[in-house]
Design a protein around this motif. Sequence first.
Motif, mmCIF file in Angstrom:
data_model
loop_
_atom_site.group_PDB
_atom_site.id
_atom_site.type_symbol
_atom_site.label_atom_id
_atom_site.label_comp_id
_atom_site.label_asym_id
_atom_site.label_seq_id
_atom_site.Cartn_x
_atom_site.Cartn_y
_atom_site.Cartn_z
ATOM 1 N N ASP A 27 1.677 10.741 -50.032
ATOM 2 C CA ASP A 27 1.259 10.225 -48.727
ATOM 3 C C ASP A 27 1.927 10.959 -47.571
ATOM 4 N N GLY A 28 2.853 11.862 -47.884
ATOM 5 C CA GLY A 28 3.513 12.635 -46.842
ATOM 6 C C GLY A 28 4.908 12.130 -46.523
ATOM 7 N N ASP A 29 5.627 12.928 -45.751
ATOM 8 C CA ASP A 29 7.006 12.649 -45.367
ATOM 9 C C ASP A 29 7.025 11.660 -44.199
ATOM 10 N N ALA A 30 7.652 10.500 -44.417
ATOM 11 C CA ALA A 30 7.670 9.456 -43.386
ATOM 12 C C ALA A 30 8.531 9.832 -42.183
ATOM 13 N N ARG A 31 9.263 10.933 -42.255
ATOM 14 C CA ARG A 31 10.034 11.384 -41.084
ATOM 15 C C ARG A 31 9.170 12.099 -40.070
ATOM 16 N N LEU A 32 8.005 12.579 -40.501
ATOM 17 C CA LEU A 32 7.190 13.434 -39.644
ATOM 18 C C LEU A 32 6.288 12.610 -38.721
ATOM 19 N N PRO A 33 6.012 13.114 -37.525
ATOM 20 C CA PRO A 33 5.136 12.394 -36.591
ATOM 21 C C PRO A 33 3.698 12.288 -37.073
ATOM 22 N N THR A 34 3.333 13.101 -38.072
ATOM 23 C CA THR A 34 1.979 13.056 -38.619
ATOM 24 C C THR A 34 1.808 11.980 -39.693
ATOM 25 N N PHE A 35 2.897 11.349 -40.112
ATOM 26 C CA PHE A 35 2.816 10.332 -41.168
ATOM 27 C C PHE A 35 1.977 9.150 -40.699
ATOM 28 N N LEU A 36 0.926 8.840 -41.448
ATOM 29 C CA LEU A 36 -0.007 7.755 -41.086
ATOM 30 C C LEU A 36 -0.411 7.873 -39.621
ATOM 31 N N GLY A 37 -0.823 9.073 -39.248
ATOM 32 C CA GLY A 37 -1.068 9.389 -37.848
ATOM 33 C C GLY A 37 -1.987 8.436 -37.119
ATOM 34 N N GLU A 38 -3.020 7.931 -37.783
ATOM 35 C CA GLU A 38 -3.972 7.040 -37.124
ATOM 36 C C GLU A 38 -3.358 5.693 -36.767
ATOM 37 N N GLU A 39 -2.232 5.356 -37.395
ATOM 38 C CA GLU A 39 -1.598 4.065 -37.146
ATOM 39 C C GLU A 39 -0.357 4.168 -36.277
ATOM 40 N N ARG A 40 0.059 5.383 -35.904
ATOM 41 C CA ARG A 40 1.368 5.544 -35.283
ATOM 42 C C ARG A 40 1.526 4.813 -33.953
ATOM 43 N N ASN A 41 0.463 4.667 -33.189
ATOM 44 C CA ASN A 41 0.586 3.967 -31.915
ATOM 45 C C ASN A 41 0.952 2.497 -32.095
ATOM 46 N N ALA A 42 0.570 1.922 -33.234
ATOM 47 C CA ALA A 42 0.873 0.516 -33.500
ATOM 48 C C ALA A 42 2.142 0.338 -34.324
ATOM 49 N N MET A 43 2.752 1.461 -34.746
ATOM 50 C CA MET A 43 3.859 1.403 -35.701
ATOM 51 C C MET A 43 5.215 1.438 -35.011
ATOM 52 N N THR A 44 6.151 0.643 -35.540
ATOM 53 C CA THR A 44 7.545 0.705 -35.132
ATOM 54 C C THR A 44 8.364 1.231 -36.296
ATOM 55 N N LEU A 45 9.013 2.370 -36.090
ATOM 56 C CA LEU A 45 9.919 2.974 -37.065
ATOM 57 C C LEU A 45 11.303 3.044 -36.425
ATOM 58 N N PRO A 46 12.298 2.408 -36.993
ATOM 59 C CA PRO A 46 13.619 2.400 -36.362
ATOM 60 C C PRO A 46 14.421 3.651 -36.659
ATOM 61 N N PHE A 47 15.495 3.846 -35.915
ATOM 62 C CA PHE A 47 16.525 4.823 -36.247
ATOM 63 C C PHE A 47 17.539 4.088 -37.111
ATOM 64 N N GLN A 48 17.525 4.383 -38.411
ATOM 65 C CA GLN A 48 18.299 3.594 -39.373
ATOM 66 C C GLN A 48 19.751 4.060 -39.434
ATOM 67 N N THR A 49 20.673 3.101 -39.484
ATOM 68 C CA THR A 49 22.103 3.392 -39.403
ATOM 69 C C THR A 49 22.893 2.867 -40.593
ATOM 70 N N HIS A 50 22.233 2.319 -41.593
ATOM 71 C CA HIS A 50 22.902 1.682 -42.742
ATOM 72 C C HIS A 50 23.796 0.531 -42.275
ATOM 73 N N GLY A 51 23.311 -0.172 -41.273
ATOM 74 C CA GLY A 51 24.046 -1.308 -40.742
ATOM 75 C C GLY A 51 23.307 -2.608 -40.988
ATOM 76 N N ALA A 52 23.577 -3.598 -40.126
ATOM 77 C CA ALA A 52 23.025 -4.936 -40.327
ATOM 78 C C ALA A 52 22.194 -5.422 -39.150
ATOM 79 N N GLU A 53 21.861 -4.512 -38.222
ATOM 80 C CA GLU A 53 21.103 -4.930 -37.044
ATOM 81 C C GLU A 53 19.633 -5.211 -37.406
ATOM 82 N N VAL A 54 19.106 -6.262 -36.780
ATOM 83 C CA VAL A 54 17.712 -6.670 -36.970
ATOM 84 C C VAL A 54 17.049 -6.682 -35.599
#
Length: 224
Positions: A23-50
């Motif tokens: 399905d492609g690399d989820a780091r890339l801006p092209t990943f699931l391109g048709e859905e990206r405007n509706a998608m939230t992808l966080p900057f992950q820190t291996h922490g506990a923030e929600v």
Amino acid sequence: MLTFVRRISAQHSVRVRFSECSDGDARLPTFLGEERNAMTLPFQTHGAEVYSVDGPGEGNGQECDALLTTCPGAVLAVRIADCVPIAVYGTSLRNIPIVCVIHAGWRGIREGVIVNSLQQIREHGAHHLRAIIGPHISTECYEFGKVELEELVAALGRDVAGYTKDGRPALDLGSAVLEQLARNFVAVDHHLRRCTATDERYWSHRADEDTQRTALIAEIETSG
């Protein structure tokens, strides 16, 4: 893309997907391109923030390791490369749907990302919570430091300790997740027991030093 759809009320369903290498690399801006405007992808820190997402695409790039929403059409995602992806879903007493995606590595588990997520879900009045657990590294492939392992054993119990295929001390990430879900009265809907270190459908940071990522994607859908 492995997809689960669960009806959670007369008006709503939750759709949970686990991507694969194909399905492609989820780091890339092209990943699931048709859905990206509706998608939230966080900057992950291996922490506990929600982070609570109030609308489609809101909070993209936020520093956190879990996202939740009650908004149909908001697409939540976390990137994975050995850690445990968890989707938790339910409805409130007022029939409001909720879904949460969690990136649970050992540091996040230690810091409380699962507990914090469940606490925030319940603050929305959700009940009868269920979880779908995606692919993650197996105990046999996850050699782990003794000091950190004993720390997690003290917090979560002896079942989180195991051995690699070579007999070295290992962490059972799956058992650590299951223990925290059980303690917080979350039923496991499905546990996808595929090892990211050995299954060619997934990238692995630990086994192969891969920089690519797969993803857990979840959203609330309004039923017709």
